[in-house]
Design a protein around this motif. Sequence first.
Motif, PDB file in Angstrom:
ATOM      1  N   PHE A 361       0.843  -1.195   0.000  1.00 58.68           N
ATOM      2  CA  PHE A 361       0.000   0.000   0.000  1.00 58.68           C
ATOM      3  C   PHE A 361       0.875   1.240   0.000  1.00 58.68           C
ATOM      4  CE2 PHE A 361       0.242  -0.880   4.693  1.00 58.68           C
ATOM      5  CZ  PHE A 361       0.808   0.318   5.114  1.00 58.68           C
ATOM      6  N   CYS A 362       0.244   2.370  -0.278  1.00 58.72           N
ATOM      7  CA  CYS A 362       0.914   3.670  -0.192  1.00 58.72           C
ATOM      8  C   CYS A 362       0.082   4.566   0.706  1.00 58.72           C
ATOM      9  CB  CYS A 362       1.048   4.297  -1.578  1.00 58.72           C
ATOM     10  SG  CYS A 362       1.788   5.948  -1.556  1.00 58.72           S
ATOM     11  N   SER A 363       0.711   5.135   1.709  1.00 61.11           N
ATOM     12  CA  SER A 363       0.068   6.104   2.592  1.00 61.11           C
ATOM     13  C   SER A 363       0.667   7.471   2.286  1.00 61.11           C
ATOM     14  CB  SER A 363       0.322   5.732   4.059  1.00 61.11           C
ATOM     15  OG  SER A 363      -0.218   6.708   4.924  1.00 61.11           O
ATOM     16  N   SER A 364      -0.183   8.471   2.043  1.00 62.49           N
ATOM     17  CA  SER A 364       0.313   9.779   1.610  1.00 62.49           C
ATOM     18  C   SER A 364      -0.178  10.886   2.543  1.00 62.49           C
ATOM     19  CB  SER A 364      -0.147  10.069   0.174  1.00 62.49           C
ATOM     20  OG  SER A 364       0.368   9.112  -0.712  1.00 62.49           O
ATOM     21  N   PRO A 365       0.460  11.015   3.705  1.00 60.51           N
ATOM     22  CA  PRO A 365       0.036  12.043   4.660  1.00 60.51           C
ATOM     23  C   PRO A 365       0.267  13.452   4.127  1.00 60.51           C
ATOM     24  CG  PRO A 365       2.111  11.056   5.354  1.00 60.51           C
ATOM     25  CD  PRO A 365       1.616  10.246   4.195  1.00 60.51           C
ATOM     26  N   TYR A 366      -0.740  14.285   4.231  1.00 66.11           N
ATOM     27  CA  TYR A 366      -0.637  15.668   3.757  1.00 66.11           C
ATOM     28  C   TYR A 366       0.435  16.399   4.576  1.00 66.11           C
ATOM     29  CZ  TYR A 366      -2.179  20.113   1.803  1.00 66.11           C
ATOM     30  OH  TYR A 366      -2.238  21.305   1.118  1.00 66.11           O
ATOM     31  N   GLY A 367       1.280  17.128   3.868  1.00 63.94           N
ATOM     32  CA  GLY A 367       2.296  17.930   4.546  1.00 63.94           C
ATOM     33  C   GLY A 367       3.605  17.208   4.790  1.00 63.94           C
ATOM     34  N   VAL A 368       3.659  15.900   4.507  1.00 65.07           N
ATOM     35  CA  VAL A 368       4.922  15.160   4.683  1.00 65.07           C
ATOM     36  C   VAL A 368       5.271  14.601   3.296  1.00 65.07           C
ATOM     37  CG1 VAL A 368       6.165  13.515   6.161  1.00 65.07           C
ATOM     38  CG2 VAL A 368       4.068  14.585   6.982  1.00 65.07           C
ATOM     39  N   HIS A 369       5.509  13.326   3.184  1.00 67.12           N
ATOM     40  CA  HIS A 369       5.733  12.675   1.895  1.00 67.12           C
ATOM     41  C   HIS A 369       5.089  11.310   1.946  1.00 67.12           C
ATOM     42  CE1 HIS A 369       8.692   9.993   3.692  1.00 67.12           C
ATOM     43  NE2 HIS A 369       9.352  11.048   4.180  1.00 67.12           N
ATOM     44  N   PRO A 370       4.873  10.650   0.812  1.00 67.50           N
ATOM     45  CA  PRO A 370       4.252   9.331   0.820  1.00 67.50           C
ATOM     46  C   PRO A 370       5.145   8.277   1.469  1.00 67.50           C
ATOM     47  CG  PRO A 370       4.097  10.348  -1.358  1.00 67.50           C
ATOM     48  CD  PRO A 370       5.069  11.165  -0.561  1.00 67.50           C
ATOM     49  N   TYR A 371       4.491   7.232   1.975  1.00 68.28           N
ATOM     50  CA  TYR A 371       5.182   6.042   2.487  1.00 68.28           C
ATOM     51  C   TYR A 371       4.608   4.824   1.774  1.00 68.28           C
ATOM     52  CZ  TYR A 371       7.434   8.451   6.422  1.00 68.28           C
ATOM     53  OH  TYR A 371       8.226   9.259   7.187  1.00 68.28           O
ATOM     54  N   ILE A 372       5.498   3.898   1.398  1.00 70.88           N
ATOM     55  CA  ILE A 372       5.080   2.696   0.665  1.00 70.88           C
ATOM     56  C   ILE A 372       5.472   1.448   1.448  1.00 70.88           C
ATOM     57  CG2 ILE A 372       5.528   1.303  -1.410  1.00 70.88           C
ATOM     58  CD1 ILE A 372       5.934   3.999  -2.901  1.00 70.88           C
ATOM     59  N   LEU A 373       4.540   0.520   1.553  1.00 69.76           N
ATOM     60  CA  LEU A 373       4.819  -0.783   2.168  1.00 69.76           C
ATOM     61  C   LEU A 373       4.781  -1.847   1.087  1.00 69.76           C
ATOM     62  CD1 LEU A 373       3.651  -2.307   5.467  1.00 69.76           C
ATOM     63  CD2 LEU A 373       3.069  -3.521   3.351  1.00 69.76           C
ATOM     64  N   ILE A 374       5.835  -2.679   1.058  1.00 65.89           N
ATOM     65  CA  ILE A 374       5.923  -3.809   0.133  1.00 65.89           C
ATOM     66  C   ILE A 374       6.840  -4.839   0.780  1.00 65.89           C
ATOM     67  CG2 ILE A 374       7.833  -2.722  -1.128  1.00 65.89           C
ATOM     68  CD1 ILE A 374       6.915  -4.089  -3.666  1.00 65.89           C
ATOM     69  N   SER A 375       6.655  -6.107   0.502  1.00 68.53           N
ATOM     70  CA  SER A 375       7.591  -7.139   0.983  1.00 68.53           C
ATOM     71  C   SER A 375       8.372  -7.643  -0.228  1.00 68.53           C
ATOM     72  CB  SER A 375       6.831  -8.279   1.660  1.00 68.53           C
ATOM     73  OG  SER A 375       6.221  -7.824   2.852  1.00 68.53           O
ATOM     74  N   TRP A 376       9.622  -7.219  -0.332  1.00 67.95           N
ATOM     75  CA  TRP A 376      10.415  -7.431  -1.546  1.00 67.95           C
ATOM     76  C   TRP A 376      10.914  -8.870  -1.643  1.00 67.95           C
ATOM     77  CZ3 TRP A 376      10.745  -4.237  -5.545  1.00 67.95           C
ATOM     78  CH2 TRP A 376      11.692  -4.505  -6.535  1.00 67.95           C
ATOM     79  N   THR A 377      10.551  -9.547  -2.748  1.00 67.95           N
ATOM     80  CA  THR A 377      11.029 -10.919  -2.975  1.00 67.95           C
ATOM     81  C   THR A 377      12.027 -10.989  -4.122  1.00 67.95           C
ATOM     82  OG1 THR A 377       9.265 -11.454  -4.555  1.00 67.95           O
ATOM     83  CG2 THR A 377       8.799 -11.830  -2.213  1.00 67.95           C
ATOM     84  N   GLY A 378      12.118  -9.897  -4.920  1.00 66.84           N
ATOM     85  CA  GLY A 378      13.096  -9.866  -6.003  1.00 66.84           C
ATOM     86  C   GLY A 378      12.569 -10.304  -7.345  1.00 66.84           C
TER      87      GLY A 378
END
Length: 606
Positions: A361-378
Amino acid sequence: MVKSLPPRSAVNVEETWNLNDLFRTEEEYNAAIEQLESEVASFEERFKGKITDEKAILEALDGYASIMGKMVPIGTYTSLSHSVDQTNDEAQMRASKYGSIASKLGSQLSFFTSELSEVSSELLENAMTQSEEYKNYLEELIRQKPHKLHPEVEKTLAAFSSVLNAPYGLYNTTKLVDMNFDDFEVDGEKYPLSYTTFEGGWESETDTEKRRAAYDAFHAKLREYQHTTAKTYDMHLQKEKTTSDLRGYDNVFDYLLFNQEVDRSMYDRQIDLIMEHLAPHMRKYAKLLQKVHGLDEMTFSDLKISLDPNYEPKITIEESKKYIDDALAIMGDDYLNMIDRSYKERWTDFAQNAGKSTGAFCSSPYGVHPYILISWTGSMEDVFVLAHELGHAGHFYNAHQHQNIFNSRPSMYFIEAPSTMNEMLMANHLLSNSDDPKFKRWVISSIVARTYYHNFVTHLLEAAYQRKVYERIDAGGSVNANVLNGLKRGVLEEFWGDDVKINEGAELTWMRQPHYYMGLYPYTYSAGLTISTQVSKRILEEGQPAVEDWLKVLQAGGTKSPAELSKMAGVDITTEQPLLDTIAYIGELIDQLVELTEEIEAAQVN
C-alpha cells in the motif's frame, strides 16, 4: 526455496522506511498529541454555537484545516508503525490508545460539520464566493446535508468510532497475529509457510507438487479461523447497513457509492461486463498455462504460476530503480525527482518480517511525503507492484503541491487510475526494448499475470462476490462462514467455468482480503485500470501532450468528479466503450501470448 520470516528486529534498517520524517522520537509524538488535544479544545470553545455568518464559517474552516493538518501525521505514524509488525506490543498499545483519543477528538469536533450543515445553503454559497480555497469542501457539505443526523447523534457516533471500526482491527489481529502456519511437507522435506511466504512465493512456485501442497496447508489453516473471521465481517456489514438506514439512504449500495461520486449503474457495469466478456479470454489464458506447464488438470491453485518462470530475472531493490526510472521518464523531471527521493530518503519499507501487513500500500500524509509498504522478494512482479505504489505516491505528491488538505483526495473510484497507469508505462517501456519472442512473451505475460489478473480478475471477483454479500445484507440478512464460502465459490465457478477446477479451499479466498472493510473498494481497481489503459494508449500515440494532460489530472486532486477527471485525460467513462476496449485489449494480449508460445515451441523443435 521460501524461507521462514525473521522478526522485525532482525531486518536490515536500510530496507525499512524512515518514520522519523513524521516524528523523531516518542516524546515528540506524544507532545504532538497534547498540542492537538489543546487545539481541538480551543477550537470547540471558540466556534461551538457561533458559526452564524460567512466570516465565522471561513475562520472556522481555517481552524479546522489546521487541526486536520496536525491529526494526519499522528494518525499516519500510529498506523504505519503498527503495520510493519502487528505482533509488537508497543505498537499495538499505541494504536489502541490513539484510537480512543481520536474518537474523543472526533466527538468534540462533530459540532463543526453539524452546525455547518444546519446553516442555510444560501449562506454557505455566499461563503464560497469569498473563498475559492474552501469551495469544494462547502459544495460537498451541501450535498451531504440530507444525510446528516441530529448534532447530538453525530457526536455520539463520533465518540463510538473506534468501537464501530473495531472489526477491521480484529480481522488483522486474527490474520497476522493469531494465525500461525505449520510447515508443510513434500517428499519427506519440510518447508516453512506464512501469509507472506504463500502470497509472495509458494502461490507462484513452479514445482507443482510443492505449490499444491502449500496451497492445501495454507487453506487448511484458514479454515480453522473461518467462523471467527466471518463473524467479524458480519459485524462490519451490519454496521454499514445500520448506518445506511439511519442516514436515510435507499440502500447500502447508495450509501457506499455516495462518496465515490458515481451511480449504481457505473458500479454494476464494471462487474457485469467483465464477468461476461473477460471470462472467455482468461479461460484461454488458463488453458495456455496448463499446456505450457504440462499440468494434468488446471486448478485454482495453479492460476498464479508464471508462463515462463525460467526467464524471470531476480531483481534487487537497487536494480528496480533503473527499471522504474527508465519506464517513468516520460512523466518528467519532477516526477523522477520524487522517485529518486523515495529511494534516498527511505520512503519505502521493503523488508520481509513476521507480523508485517500482507500485500502493498501507499500512505500519503498531507504535509509530509508518501510512504510505501511492500515485501520485496526480487521478482519482476515486485517491480510492477512498486511502480503501482509509486503511482499512488506520484498522484498525491502532485495533488498536495496544488491543493489544500480538503481538496487533495479524489473519489475512491478514481484512486487506482494513477497507480495502474505506472504499471502500463512500465509494460510499454519493456515492450519497446526488444523484439525477441521470449522477452516479449515474458513482458506480456507479466502484464497479464500481474497488472490485469490482479486488477481485472482478483479484485473484480472480489467485487462480484461483495455485491452478492451486500444484496443479502440489504435484504435484512446476515452472513456466516458457510454463506460466504458458498457465495465465493459460486462467483469463481461462474467466471472460470469448466476450464479451471475450483479445488477445495478456493472458497476461503474471501478471508484473505482486507478490502471488504473499505466499502465498495474492490471494483475500483478495474475502473482505475480501464482509465489508465486508455490514457496510456494516448501517451503512446501522442506523447508529451497526453502526459501534460495526465499531470494536470494528478494535480487536480479531489476538485473534480471521476467522470470530470477522466474527461480531462481524454476518456469518457460515462459510456461502456472504454471498458469494452480494455477487455478487448486484454484479449489481444492473451492472443499474442498464444502466438508467441507457438513461435517459441516451433523454434525449439527446429
